[in-house]
Design an enzyme around this catalytic site. Structure first.
Site, PDB file in Angstrom:
ATOM      1  CG  ASN A   6      29.780  24.093  97.960  1.00  0.00           C
ATOM      2  OD1 ASN A   6      29.169  24.760  98.803  1.00  0.00           O
ATOM      3  ND2 ASN A   6      31.072  23.823  98.073  1.00  0.00           N
ATOM      4  CE  LYS A   8      32.895  26.447  96.213  1.00  0.00           C
ATOM      5  NZ  LYS A   8      34.192  26.552  95.518  1.00  0.00           N
ATOM      6  CG  HIS A  88      35.019  22.359  99.845  1.00  0.00           C
ATOM      7  ND1 HIS A  88      35.899  23.378  99.530  1.00  0.00           N
ATOM      8  CD2 HIS A  88      34.268  22.146  98.741  1.00  0.00           C
ATOM      9  CE1 HIS A  88      35.668  23.766  98.286  1.00  0.00           C
ATOM     10  NE2 HIS A  88      34.691  23.033  97.784  1.00  0.00           N
ATOM     11  CD  GLU A  90      36.197  26.978  98.482  1.00  0.00           C
ATOM     12  OE1 GLU A  90      35.063  26.979  99.009  1.00  0.00           O
ATOM     13  OE2 GLU A  90      36.367  27.066  97.246  1.00  0.00           O
ATOM     14  CD  GLU A 157      34.917  20.114  94.864  1.00  0.00           C
ATOM     15  OE1 GLU A 157      34.043  20.530  94.096  1.00  0.00           O
ATOM     16  OE2 GLU A 157      35.134  20.593  95.983  1.00  0.00           O
ATOM     17  N   GLY A 163      37.108  27.328  91.070  1.00  0.00           N
ATOM     18  CA  GLY A 163      36.892  28.764  90.930  1.00  0.00           C
ATOM     19  C   GLY A 163      37.871  29.457  89.990  1.00  0.00           C
ATOM     20  CB  SER A 194      36.361  25.126  86.380  1.00  0.00           C
ATOM     21  OG  SER A 194      37.091  26.048  87.181  1.00  0.00           O
TER      22      SER A 194
END
Ligand code: 13P
Length: 231
Positions: A6, A8, A88, A90, A157, A163, A194
């Protein structure tokens, strides 16, 4: 196993093309039986010649229309793209996508026949409350989602592991994936957060982990393919 990259909001159209060329070279010189996915940013979507699956990180649940700033199925079909990431963290956290909006998107892209990588994950304050709270939180993220969809892949996740360099522990991943398996008997379940060359072997050896969704450590093709080639 499934290895999904991904990107991003990283990589350009040019660097994505270079990445996929390098990925193709690696697949040719060191063939893999694993499934490889790459999710570039929307500006880098294209009809790439590759055995990897190229997917969209996001799209609006419409064929086309008046949705300023969004892309729809028409813009994906141009490049033969029929794979999408939905849910996701985010997008849930930074873009304010509610469970209702996520479920609506899921239903639309399911109807359109897309393969869907559906992401779920808990924040740190929920993890701190223990396993039971985590599972309850995660199961609520299946509200309105057809978990029996045949083209579904789920990615677990934990938000606090994304991250941050701090992956979930083996015990945390094991118990969470085991609980998810009860709801998803036949669906591949990926872990993300991670994941890197240093922990890939350990993570993939955990029961009920069918692959990984990788952010930072997927941006460099050497690092990403090192993981693909590691198992
Ligand atoms: P990192 O691998 O950078 O932690 O990101 C994980 C992720 O969010 C993939 O979707």
């Amino acid at each position: 196993m499934i290895f999904a990259a991904n990107f991003k909001t990283n990589h350009t159209r040019k660097s994505t093309a270079e990445y996929i060329r390098a990925l193709n070279d690696k697949i040719e010189s060191s063939p893999t039986e694993h499934r490889v996915f790459v999710f570039p940013p929307a500006t880098a979507l294209d009809s790439y010649e590759t055995t990897a699956t190229i997917g969209a990180q996001n799209a609006y649940p419409a064929q086309n229309g008046a949705f300023t700033g969004e892309i729809g199925v028409e813009q994906l079909e141009e490049f033969g793209i029929d794979t999408i990431l939905i849910g996701h963290s985010e997008r849930r956290e930074l873009l304010g996508e509610s469970q209702e909006a996520v479920a609506k998107k899921f239903a639309f892209f399911k109807e359109a026949g897309f393969e869907i990588i559906y992401c779920i994950g808990e924040p740190l304050e929920v993890r701190d409350q223990g396993d039971e709270a985590v599972v309850e939180y995660l199961l609520a993220q299946f509200e309105g989602i057809d978990t029996s969809y045949g083209k579904l892949i789920v990615a677990y996740e934990p938000i606090w592991a994304i991250g941050t360099g701090r992956s979930a522990t083996v015990a945390e991943i094991e118990s969470t994936h085991k609980a998810l398996r009860a709801t998803l008997p036949a669906t591949p379940i990926l872990y993300g957060g991670s994941v890197k060359p240093a922990n890939i072997v350990e993570i993939l050896s955990i029961e009920n982990v069918d692959g990984v969704l990788v952010g930072s450590a997927s941006l460099d093709i050497e690092s990403f393919y090192e993981m693909v080639a590691s198992v």
